[in-house]
Design an enzyme around this catalytic site. Structure first.
Site, PDB file in Angstrom:
ATOM      1  N   THR A  60       0.840  -1.186   0.000  1.00 24.41           N
ATOM      2  CA  THR A  60       0.000   0.000   0.000  1.00 24.41           C
ATOM      3  C   THR A  60       0.881   1.245   0.000  1.00 24.41           C
ATOM      4  O   THR A  60       1.820   1.357   0.777  1.00 24.41           O
ATOM      5  CB  THR A  60      -0.905   0.011   1.246  1.00 24.41           C
ATOM      6  OG1 THR A  60      -1.640  -1.213   1.257  1.00 24.41           O
ATOM      7  CG2 THR A  60      -1.857   1.183   1.222  1.00 24.41           C
ATOM      8  N   CYS A  61       0.558   2.165  -0.861  1.00 25.53           N
ATOM      9  CA  CYS A  61       1.369   3.361  -1.051  1.00 25.53           C
ATOM     10  C   CYS A  61       0.783   4.518  -0.255  1.00 25.53           C
ATOM     11  O   CYS A  61      -0.434   4.665  -0.172  1.00 25.53           O
ATOM     12  CB  CYS A  61       1.389   3.690  -2.547  1.00 25.53           C
ATOM     13  SG  CYS A  61       2.455   5.049  -2.999  1.00 25.53           S
TER      14      CYS A  61
END
Length: 177
Positions: free
Chosen positions: A134-135
Site C-alpha cells: 500500500t502506497c
C-alpha cells in the site's frame, strides 16, 4: 497504466517528490538544481522542465506524456560549460546508462533532444508494480516514481539515484529503486 489526464493532474507533486529525493551517489561531487517548472503546452498537454548541474556538465530534461505509447517520456539535452553538445555522438558519449537513447525532435517542443525510447515501458512498469505494498501516495505518484527510477535520469546517468520512500511506514525495503 496511467492516462494523459492523470499525468497532468500529478506531475507537479511528482516533480516535488523527485527533486526532494534526487541524490548523486558514489562521488564527492555536488549537484544543483538550476531551474524547474511545469508548463501547460496546450489545452491537454503538460510537461516538466528540470535543469541540473554537476561541475561543468548541465543536464536539461523534460518529462511529458507520450500518447502513442501511453507512458511518460524523458527527453534531455547536455551542455558542457554551457555549450550545447550538438553532435549526436557527443550526446551519446555522455549518456552511458542502460536505456536506448536516440536523438529525436521533442514531441512537444519540436527541437532536437535526446529521448529515452518508450518501447516496452508500459509492460515493464506494470510488472514492477504488481503486488506492491500500500502506497502513502496515490497510485499515479507511485507509477511515476517507479517509471523515473527505471526510465528517468538514473537510467542514463546511474550516478543519480531517486529513492523516495513512498510506502506506508511499517513496510520494510519498499523504496522505489
Amino acid at each position: 497504466m496511467i492516462t494523459n489526464q492523470q499525468f497532468n493532474d500529478n506531475i507537479e507533486e511528482f516533480i516535488s517528490i523527485m527533486l526532494a529525493n534526487l541524490k548523486l551517489k558514489g562521488t564527492d561531487f555536488e549537484f544543483s538544481v538550476n531551474n524547474n517548472y511545469v508548463n501547460k503546452w496546450n489545452i491537454d498537454k503538460m510537461y516538466s522542465f528540470v535543469s541540473v548541474s554537476v561541475k561543468q556538465l548541465r543536464i536539461d530534461f523534460t518529462i511529458s506524456f507520450d500518447d502513442l505509447y501511453g507512458v511518460p517520456l524523458l527527453n534531455m539535452r547536455l551542455y558542457d560549460n554551457d555549450t550545447f553538445l550538438t553532435s549526436p555522438m557527443a550526446q551519446r558519449t555522455l549518456a552511458v546508462g542502460i536505456c536506448r537513447v536516440d536523438l529525436h525532435n521533442h514531441h512537444l517542443l519540436q527541437q532536437p533532444w535526446l529521448q529515452v525510447h518508450p518501447c516496452e515501458t508500459l509492460q515493464t512498469i506494470d510488472s514492477h508494480l504488481k503486488n506492491t505494498p500500500t502506497c502513502k501516495y496515490n497510485s499515479v505518484i507511485q507509477y511515476l516514481c517507479c517509471w523515473f527510477g527505471l526510465y528517468g535520469l538514473p537510467s542514463i546517468f546511474p550516478q543519480f539515484s531517486v529513492r523516495p520512500n513512498i510506502y506506508i511506514n511499517n513496510v520494510q525495503s519498499c523504496k522505489i529503486k
